[in-house]
Design a protein around this motif. Structure first.
Motif, PDB file in Angstrom:
ATOM      1  N   ASP A   6     -22.006  -7.049  22.544  1.00  0.00           N
ATOM      2  CA  ASP A   6     -22.028  -8.435  22.100  1.00  0.00           C
ATOM      3  C   ASP A   6     -20.703  -9.095  22.487  1.00  0.00           C
ATOM      4  OD1 ASP A   6     -20.462  -6.946  20.387  1.00  0.00           O
ATOM      5  OD2 ASP A   6     -21.232  -7.849  18.560  1.00  0.00           O
ATOM      6  N   CYS A  65     -24.426 -20.009  18.913  1.00  0.00           N
ATOM      7  CA  CYS A  65     -25.327 -20.440  17.852  1.00  0.00           C
ATOM      8  C   CYS A  65     -24.507 -21.051  16.722  1.00  0.00           C
ATOM      9  CB  CYS A  65     -26.173 -19.284  17.321  1.00  0.00           C
ATOM     10  SG  CYS A  65     -27.296 -19.812  15.998  1.00  0.00           S
ATOM     11  N   SER A  70     -23.306 -16.451  16.581  1.00  0.00           N
ATOM     12  CA  SER A  70     -23.485 -15.473  17.657  1.00  0.00           C
ATOM     13  C   SER A  70     -23.172 -16.109  19.008  1.00  0.00           C
ATOM     14  CB  SER A  70     -24.924 -14.952  17.671  1.00  0.00           C
ATOM     15  OG  SER A  70     -25.192 -14.218  16.509  1.00  0.00           O
ATOM     16  N   PHE A  72     -23.851 -15.572  23.243  1.00  0.00           N
ATOM     17  CA  PHE A  72     -24.714 -14.928  24.230  1.00  0.00           C
ATOM     18  C   PHE A  72     -24.304 -15.390  25.623  1.00  0.00           C
ATOM     19  CE2 PHE A  72     -27.019 -15.926  20.368  1.00  0.00           C
ATOM     20  CZ  PHE A  72     -27.622 -14.731  20.022  1.00  0.00           C
ATOM     21  N   CYS A 105     -29.809 -20.316  18.136  1.00  0.00           N
ATOM     22  CA  CYS A 105     -30.416 -19.176  18.827  1.00  0.00           C
ATOM     23  C   CYS A 105     -31.888 -19.101  18.407  1.00  0.00           C
ATOM     24  CB  CYS A 105     -29.673 -17.886  18.503  1.00  0.00           C
ATOM     25  SG  CYS A 105     -29.872 -17.284  16.818  1.00  0.00           S
TER      26      CYS A 105
END
Length: 118
Positions: A6, A65, A70, A72, A105
């Motif tokens: 991640d 997000c 989060s 990505f 997300c």
């Protein structure tokens, strides 16, 4: 860093390292992340809530997000033309540009669109 797929924060990395060596200091982790990013061995990802780090060091974009914080990798290619265009129009020597898309997300979007239970 190699154990993470991640985009962890420095604190998350510190806590991971601390599990392996409880004598490690937060400052040591932060300094080493800074050195790795400066040497382009990892990427330093700047997002609204906390800086993150990415094992990928190639130029690429990110998505953030706004609900769960989060990060990505974005599924689009880096646009080198932007660097060239800005350099040509300004005379500024461009090394790279960064782009972070902000939104929900899929998981948080589904939660926000789900009907409320009574």
């Amino acid at each position: 860093m190699r154990d993470r797929t991640d985009h962890p924060s420095a604190d998350e990395i510190y806590l991971d390292v601390r599990k392996k060596d409880n004598r490690i200091s937060r400052g040591t982790v932060y300094r080493n992340l800074s050195i790795l990013a400066r040497n382009r061995e990892i990427s330093h990802v700047k997002v609204p809530t906390a800086d993150r780090y990415d094992l990928r060091s190639d130029h690429h974009y990110h998505m953030f997000c706004i609900a769960c914080d989060s990060v990505f990798d974005a599924p689009i290619s880096y646009q080198i033309d932007y660097d060239t265009q800005v350099e040509n129009e300004t005379g500024f020597q461009i090394q790279r540009h960064r782009m972070v898309f902000e939104g929900l997300c899929p998981s948080c979007r589904a939660k926000s669109e789900a009907p409320e239970e009574e």
